[in-house]
Design a protein around this motif. Structure first.
Motif, PDB file in Angstrom:
ATOM      1  N   PRO A   6     -13.502  13.487  -3.006  1.00 58.13           N
ATOM      2  CA  PRO A   6     -14.574  14.467  -2.996  1.00 58.13           C
ATOM      3  C   PRO A   6     -14.960  14.875  -4.395  1.00 58.13           C
ATOM      4  CG  PRO A   6     -12.933  15.021  -1.356  1.00 58.13           C
ATOM      5  CD  PRO A   6     -12.375  13.883  -2.151  1.00 58.13           C
ATOM      6  N   GLY A   7     -16.208  15.282  -4.538  1.00 57.35           N
ATOM      7  CA  GLY A   7     -16.679  15.738  -5.831  1.00 57.35           C
ATOM      8  C   GLY A   7     -17.738  14.826  -6.396  1.00 57.35           C
ATOM      9  N   LYS A 251      -7.355  19.797  -1.878  1.00 57.91           N
ATOM     10  CA  LYS A 251      -7.730  20.463  -3.113  1.00 57.91           C
ATOM     11  C   LYS A 251      -6.501  21.057  -3.778  1.00 57.91           C
ATOM     12  CE  LYS A 251     -11.237  23.461  -5.104  1.00 57.91           C
ATOM     13  NZ  LYS A 251     -12.392  24.362  -4.853  1.00 57.91           N
ATOM     14  N   THR A 252      -6.432  20.906  -5.102  1.00 59.24           N
ATOM     15  CA  THR A 252      -5.296  21.424  -5.854  1.00 59.24           C
ATOM     16  C   THR A 252      -5.770  21.815  -7.247  1.00 59.24           C
ATOM     17  OG1 THR A 252      -3.036  20.919  -6.596  1.00 59.24           O
ATOM     18  CG2 THR A 252      -4.639  19.122  -6.672  1.00 59.24           C
ATOM     19  N   THR A 253      -4.842  22.098  -8.145  1.00 56.02           N
ATOM     20  CA  THR A 253      -5.182  22.388  -9.540  1.00 56.02           C
ATOM     21  C   THR A 253      -4.368  21.463 -10.436  1.00 56.02           C
ATOM     22  OG1 THR A 253      -3.456  24.057  -9.857  1.00 56.02           O
ATOM     23  CG2 THR A 253      -5.598  24.802  -8.983  1.00 56.02           C
ATOM     24  N   PRO A 254      -4.900  21.100 -11.601  1.00 57.59           N
ATOM     25  CA  PRO A 254      -4.135  20.257 -12.520  1.00 57.59           C
ATOM     26  C   PRO A 254      -2.802  20.888 -12.908  1.00 57.59           C
ATOM     27  CG  PRO A 254      -6.430  20.356 -13.174  1.00 57.59           C
ATOM     28  CD  PRO A 254      -6.250  21.379 -12.098  1.00 57.59           C
ATOM     29  N   ALA A 255      -2.800  22.200 -13.136  1.00 55.88           N
ATOM     30  CA  ALA A 255      -1.564  22.882 -13.535  1.00 55.88           C
ATOM     31  C   ALA A 255      -0.496  22.761 -12.460  1.00 55.88           C
ATOM     32  CB  ALA A 255      -1.853  24.343 -13.848  1.00 55.88           C
ATOM     33  N   SER A 272     -13.392  20.184 -10.399  1.00 49.44           N
ATOM     34  CA  SER A 272     -12.496  20.277  -9.246  1.00 49.44           C
ATOM     35  C   SER A 272     -11.365  19.282  -9.415  1.00 49.44           C
ATOM     36  CB  SER A 272     -13.260  20.016  -7.936  1.00 49.44           C
ATOM     37  OG  SER A 272     -13.965  18.792  -8.006  1.00 49.44           O
ATOM     38  N   CYS A 273     -10.355  19.425  -8.573  1.00 50.19           N
ATOM     39  CA  CYS A 273      -9.184  18.557  -8.641  1.00 50.19           C
ATOM     40  C   CYS A 273      -8.664  18.332  -7.223  1.00 50.19           C
ATOM     41  CB  CYS A 273      -8.109  19.183  -9.520  1.00 50.19           C
ATOM     42  SG  CYS A 273      -6.681  18.116  -9.804  1.00 50.19           S
ATOM     43  N   TYR A 274      -8.371  17.071  -6.873  1.00 51.69           N
ATOM     44  CA  TYR A 274      -7.884  16.717  -5.545  1.00 51.69           C
ATOM     45  C   TYR A 274      -6.715  15.758  -5.655  1.00 51.69           C
ATOM     46  CZ  TYR A 274     -12.389  18.542  -3.922  1.00 51.69           C
ATOM     47  OH  TYR A 274     -13.457  19.351  -3.665  1.00 51.69           O
ATOM     48  N   LEU A 282      -3.998  11.444  -7.936  1.00 52.86           N
ATOM     49  CA  LEU A 282      -4.629  12.714  -8.295  1.00 52.86           C
ATOM     50  C   LEU A 282      -5.970  12.410  -8.953  1.00 52.86           C
ATOM     51  CD1 LEU A 282      -4.150  15.888  -8.674  1.00 52.86           C
ATOM     52  CD2 LEU A 282      -3.545  15.271 -11.035  1.00 52.86           C
ATOM     53  N   GLN A 283      -7.026  13.162  -8.591  1.00 46.49           N
ATOM     54  CA  GLN A 283      -8.339  13.006  -9.223  1.00 46.49           C
ATOM     55  C   GLN A 283      -8.779  14.343  -9.808  1.00 46.49           C
ATOM     56  OE1 GLN A 283     -11.686  12.180  -6.670  1.00 46.49           O
ATOM     57  NE2 GLN A 283     -13.014  11.543  -8.354  1.00 46.49           N
TER      58      GLN A 283
END
Length: 350
Positions: A6-7, A251-255, A272-274, A282-283
């Motif tokens: 997504p994104g 959906k997530t966060t890089p950190a 965004s991050c997935y 991880l994207q």
């Protein structure tokens, strides 16, 4: 190569899926009589442009006008994309809007049969050969042509805009707008905007020397056609006996995943991050408002990841690189130097 997550905006998806803008021999000959080899105006057209006293719009004004046209107009047409590598394909598009509701149907006319439907952020892709429906929700999908992927106020810091003349595309009079980058980290664009509505009817991505890397255009277009949203909604029903595959993107966060950037790449903001648990990928998605870059990270596998490389397909470049026990694939509609800057800035924090 990791799967797209997504994104990705609709413009980006169309660029990747469709393939090539084909002109007839008559149309191409006529165009070459007026335009240079890269589609730039010849001297006679430049004289006409200098005589045009229309007030110049800012970058933001041009892009907002184009964006609003795509959001508020119903239309149907045949859309074709080509690259400097000779790739060519086309699709039929139906776009309907009703207030804040947006619906689209994109039917592939070349390659394997494929129908993609979008209702706001809900996306269904029908693959008749395998009787499969792929479902996804794309938070940042946006509208076609999605030229406002991030905060538009930053675009003017990295691009300049000027009207370079007029032209006809698919039977419609259009303003030709040049978006020129102010550094070497991004490509330029030449955009044909339908004069009355502002709808983008043709788009070229240009390298630093002005060569066309990729071109997308309507070869046939009907504006304000009565595309019925209820009919499109009925077509989104999954046929009996078809298999439904849901996206596993989370959906997530890089950190949270242990990643960070040592320094920002000028103009590009994280969008965004997935992560896809089943694939272990991880994207992380970035955009400068026009171009986008995706960083795909997965565990290094010597059986699959055996050499680092930089590859190009039209305006899209791909860089692969090993980072200790990780493997990075950077993909974007940007010069290779930009992807290198991202790869050198990405770091593991845990």
């Amino acid at each position: 190569m990791p799967h797209a997550a997504p994104g990705r905006t609709l413009t980006h998806c169309l660029r990747a899926l469709l393939g090539a803008w084909a002109a007839t021999a008559v149309g191409l000959a006529a165009a070459q009589a007026v335009m240079g080899p890269t589609g730039a105006p010849t001297r006679s057209v430049e004289k006409e442009i200098r005589a045009d006293n229309k007030p110049e719009r800012s970058v933001r004004e041009w892009l907002v006008r184009m964006h609003e046209a795509s959001r508020l107009r119903s239309y149907a047409g045949t859309f074709v994309v080509s690259s400097n590598f000779g790739g060519m394909s086309s699709s039929r598009i139906w776009h309907a809007c009703d207030g804040q509701q947006q619906m689209e149907r994109v039917e592939s006319l070349t390659g394997a049969p494929r129908s993609t439907f979008r209702r706001n952020n809900e996306v269904l892709t029908f693959l008749p050969e395998s009787r499969t429906v792929l479902t996804d929700r794309r938070e940042s999908l946006g509208l076609f042509p999605d030229l406002l992927k991030s905060d538009e106020t930053a675009i003017a810091e990295f691009y300049s805009a000027r009207r370079t003349g007029g032209d006809r595309v698919a039977g419609f009079e259009a303003d030709v707008v040049q978006l020129a980058p102010k550094d070497n980290l991004r490509f330029g664009y030449r955009i044909w905007s339908e004069r009355k509505t502002g709808l983008v009817v043709k788009l070229q991505t240009l390298d630093r020397e002005g060569n066309v890397l990729e071109q997308a255009a309507f070869s046939e277009l009907q504006l304000d056609v009565p595309v019925r949203m209820d009919k499109l909604a009925q077509m989104m029903n999954v046929p009996e006996g078809w298999r439904v595959e849901k996206s596993d993107a989370v959906k997530t966060t890089p950190a949270a995943e242990g990643w960070a950037m040592k320094s920002a790449v000028a103009g590009f903001k994280p969008m965004s991050c997935y992560k896809r648990p089943a694939q272990g990928v991880l994207q992380w998605i970035f955009s400068d408002g026009l171009a986008s870059v995706s960083l795909f990270v997965e565990t290094y596998d010597p059986k699959r990841h055996f050499h680092e490389s930089v590859a190009a397909s039209g305006a899209t470049h791909t860089l692969t690189r090993r980072m200790q026990e990780w493997w990075l694939t950077a993909v974007g509609e940007v010069p290779p130097a930009t992807l290198k800057a991202f790869s050198l800035s990405l770091e593991r924090r845990k």
